[in-house]
Motif scaffolding. Structure first.
Motif, PDB file in Angstrom:
ATOM      1  N   GLU A 157     131.979  64.728  62.719  1.00  0.00           N
ATOM      2  CA  GLU A 157     130.621  65.232  62.900  1.00  0.00           C
ATOM      3  C   GLU A 157     130.523  66.634  62.289  1.00  0.00           C
ATOM      4  O   GLU A 157     131.122  67.584  62.780  1.00  0.00           O
ATOM      5  N   GLY A 158     129.819  66.750  61.197  1.00  0.00           N
ATOM      6  CA  GLY A 158     129.645  68.035  60.537  1.00  0.00           C
ATOM      7  C   GLY A 158     130.622  68.292  59.406  1.00  0.00           C
ATOM      8  O   GLY A 158     130.472  69.269  58.669  1.00  0.00           O
ATOM      9  N   GLY A 159     131.649  67.433  59.251  1.00  0.00           N
ATOM     10  CA  GLY A 159     132.607  67.606  58.164  1.00  0.00           C
ATOM     11  C   GLY A 159     133.331  68.936  58.204  1.00  0.00           C
ATOM     12  O   GLY A 159     133.576  69.556  57.170  1.00  0.00           O
ATOM     13  N   ILE A 160     133.708  69.380  59.408  1.00  0.00           N
ATOM     14  CA  ILE A 160     134.389  70.660  59.574  1.00  0.00           C
ATOM     15  C   ILE A 160     135.897  70.437  59.514  1.00  0.00           C
ATOM     16  O   ILE A 160     136.443  69.641  60.280  1.00  0.00           O
ATOM     17  N   LYS A 161     136.568  71.143  58.623  1.00  0.00           N
ATOM     18  CA  LYS A 161     138.003  70.973  58.410  1.00  0.00           C
ATOM     19  C   LYS A 161     138.730  72.224  58.878  1.00  0.00           C
ATOM     20  O   LYS A 161     138.478  73.318  58.370  1.00  0.00           O
ATOM     21  N   ARG A 162     139.650  72.058  59.844  1.00  0.00           N
ATOM     22  CA  ARG A 162     140.350  73.198  60.412  1.00  0.00           C
ATOM     23  C   ARG A 162     141.830  72.850  60.627  1.00  0.00           C
ATOM     24  O   ARG A 162     142.196  71.685  60.745  1.00  0.00           O
ATOM     25  N   TYR A 278     132.677  67.075  50.789  1.00  0.00           N
ATOM     26  CA  TYR A 278     132.591  65.999  49.795  1.00  0.00           C
ATOM     27  C   TYR A 278     133.641  64.913  49.982  1.00  0.00           C
ATOM     28  O   TYR A 278     133.621  63.907  49.269  1.00  0.00           O
ATOM     29  N   ASP A 279     134.580  65.119  50.909  1.00  0.00           N
ATOM     30  CA  ASP A 279     135.664  64.165  51.137  1.00  0.00           C
ATOM     31  C   ASP A 279     136.474  63.905  49.859  1.00  0.00           C
ATOM     32  O   ASP A 279     136.927  62.792  49.607  1.00  0.00           O
ATOM     33  N   CYS A 280     136.638  64.944  49.065  1.00  0.00           N
ATOM     34  CA  CYS A 280     137.465  64.830  47.859  1.00  0.00           C
ATOM     35  C   CYS A 280     138.929  65.032  48.231  1.00  0.00           C
ATOM     36  O   CYS A 280     139.255  65.512  49.328  1.00  0.00           O
TER      37      CYS A 280
END
Length: 393
Positions: A157-162, A278-280
Motif C-alpha cells: 500500500e503506497g509502494g513504500i520501500k524501507r 515503478y517496481d523496476c
C-alpha cells in the motif's frame, strides 16, 4: 581509519551441488521445523526445491513451504509467512532464492517472534531483540543478503520501500552453488552485477582518510566485476566467472570492505523510491542513479573520483585537470553499465521525469539531509533525479 567492530558469523558453504547438504546444516544450527521460503516457479521447475526438501527429509527435519516472493519483496507475503510460521511452530527459515527471498525470510524471522507489526522495524519504531534463525540457498549473485544483517521490504500500500538491519538476521549458514546462477537471463545477471558494484561504491566514496587497506579491497572487487560480468553475459555457463561473481557479491556486502570508514548509501536510498514506485529491478534503478549521483557530488572530492577513474577504470591521470579524469571515470562506468545491458536514464528504465516531486516526497527528507559522503537536501535529490532522467553516453 576509524574504530570499528566486525561481526560476520555466517557459515559459507561454497561449491558445486552443495544445496544437497542443506538439511545437514539446518540440523547443525539447531533447526527442527523449517519454513522453506522461495520465489517463483523456477525453483520448482529446476528441481532445486525438491533437492533442498529431500535433504531436509534425510536429516529428519520437518518443513512447510511458502513460495511466491516477488522482486522488491512485499509486506503482504511477509505477513503470510509470519502467520504460517506461528501456526506450524517453525523454528528455522531456509531461504531458497536471491536477495528478495532472503530479505523476505529475514522479515518473517523478525515478525514471527515479535508481538507488534514487523513493519515497526523498517520504519524505526522498534529495534529487533530476537529473531528466528535463517539459512540460505543462494540462486542470484546480487544483494549480498546471504552474508549481511540487512533486509529491505516494500509496503504494498503506497509502494513504500524501507530497510532494517540487525546482526540477529545474519544467516546462520549460506549455501552457494554457482551452478544455480547459470540459468539466469542476461538482464538479471547484469542487474545483480550492478548491485554488487553499487555496494562497493557506497563504501568506496568516503570522507575517511588513510583507509588504504579497504580502498584496495574495494578496488579488487570492482575490477573482478568489470572482468567477469561481460564473460557471463557472453557465456552464461562459465562456471569460474559465475563463481567469482558470486563470492564478490558476498564480499561486497558483509562489510569487510567497509569497516573503519564512513559510508554513503544515498544512491541506494534514492533508488529505492524508483523501484518502490515503478517496481523496476533494484540493479537497473541503481544503474540509472549511481552515475547521476557521482556527477552531482564529484566536486566534493575530485581526487577521490580521479583515483577511482585511474585504479578501477584504467583512465590516464590528467594532473593538470583532475576533474577531467574524474568525469572520464564516471563516463566509463555508465558506458560499462550500458554495455552489459543496463538502462542509463529514466526513459530506458520506464520512469517519468514528471514523477520526480513524488519520488522526492516519498523519500521523506523534508527540510533535512541524508547521506555520508555528501549530505543531500530534497533539492539535491531532485537534481540527481533530473540528471538521471537525461543521462546519455
Amino acid at each position: 581509519m576509524n574504530n570499528f567492530q566486525f561481526y560476520s558469523p555466517t557459515e559459507f558453504v561454497f561449491g558445486r551441488d552443495t544445496e544437497n547438504e542443506c538439511g545437514k546444516y539446518v540440523k547443525k544450527h539447531g533447526g527442527t521445523k523449517v519454513l522453506v521460503h522461495y520465489g517463483s516457479g523456477s525453483a520448482v521447475r529446476s528441481g532445486l526445491l525438491d533437492r533442498v526438501t529431500k535433504s531436509l527429509e534425510a536429516a529428519g527435519i520437518g518443513y512447510v513451504t511458502l513460495g511466491g516472493v516477488k522482486p522488491n519483496p512485499r509486506d503482504t507475503k511477509v505477513y503470510e509467512g509470519i502467520e504460517l510460521c506461528r501456526r506450524e511452530n517453525v523454528d528455522f527459515i531456509v531461504s531458497v532464492g536471491g536477495g528478495s527471498v532472503i530479505d523476505s525470510s529475514k522479515a518473517i524471522a523478525l515478525g514471527t517472534v515479535y508481538d507488534g507489526d514487523f513493519w515497526d522495524f523498517y520504519i524505526g519504531r522498534a529495534t529487533p531483540e530476537k529473531a528466528l534463525p535463517v539459512g540460505t540457498v543462494l540462486t542470484i549473485a546480487a544483494a549480498g543478503s546471504e552474508g549481511s544483517g540487512d533486509s529491505v521490504i516494500t509496503k504494498e500500500e503506497g509502494g513504500i520501500k524501507r530497510g532494517t538491519g540487525s546482526d540477529l538476521i545474519r544467516p546462520r549458514f549460506s549455501i552457494m552453488d554457482p551452478q544455480l546462477t547459470c540459468t539466469l537471463p542476461p538482464y538479471q545477471t547484469a542487474c545483480g552485477a550492478t548491485d554488487i558494484m553499487a555496494h562497493v561504491f557506497e563504501r568506496y566514496f568516503t570522507n575517511t582518510k588513510d583507509v588504504e587497506m579497504t580502498d584496495r579491497l574495494c578496488e579488487a572487487v570492482l575490477l573482478t566485476m568489470i572482468k567477469e560480468t561481460p564473460r557471463v553475459i557472453a557465456d552464461p555457463n562459465d562456471y569460474q566467472a559465475r563463481a567469482n561473481i558470486m563470492w564478490a557479491g558476498t564480499v561486497a556486502h558483509t562489510n569487510i570492505v567497509g569497516v573503519g570508514r564512513e559510508q554513503d548509501w544515498n544512491s541506494h536510498g534514492i533508488e529505492h523510491e524508483l523501484s518502490g514506485l515503478y517496481d523496476c529491478a533494484h540493479g537497473a534503478g541503481l544503474a540509472v542513479i549511481m552515475p547521476a549521483w557521482m556527477e552531482f557530488v564529484h566536486k566534493h572530492d575530485v581526487m577521490r573520483f580521479a583515483e577511482a577513474a585511474v585504479r578501477v577504470w584504467g583512465c590516464q591521470m590528467d594532473f593538470a585537470d583532475p576533474e577531467k579524469t574524474a568525469l572520464e571515470g564516471i563516463k566509463r562506468f555508465r558506458t560499462f553499465l550500458h554495455d552489459i545491458g543496463m538502462p542509463i536514464n529514466f526513459a530506458e528504465l520506464g520512469a517519468r521525469e514528471e514523477d520526480i516531486p513524488t519520488l522526492v516526497e516519498k523519500l521523506g527528507l523534508g527540510d533535512g539531509r541524508t547521506g555520508g559522503f555528501v549530505k543531500l537536501s530534497s533539492e539535491d535529490v531532485a537534481e540527481i533525479y533530473h540528471i538521471a532522467a537525461h543521462a546519455s553516453l
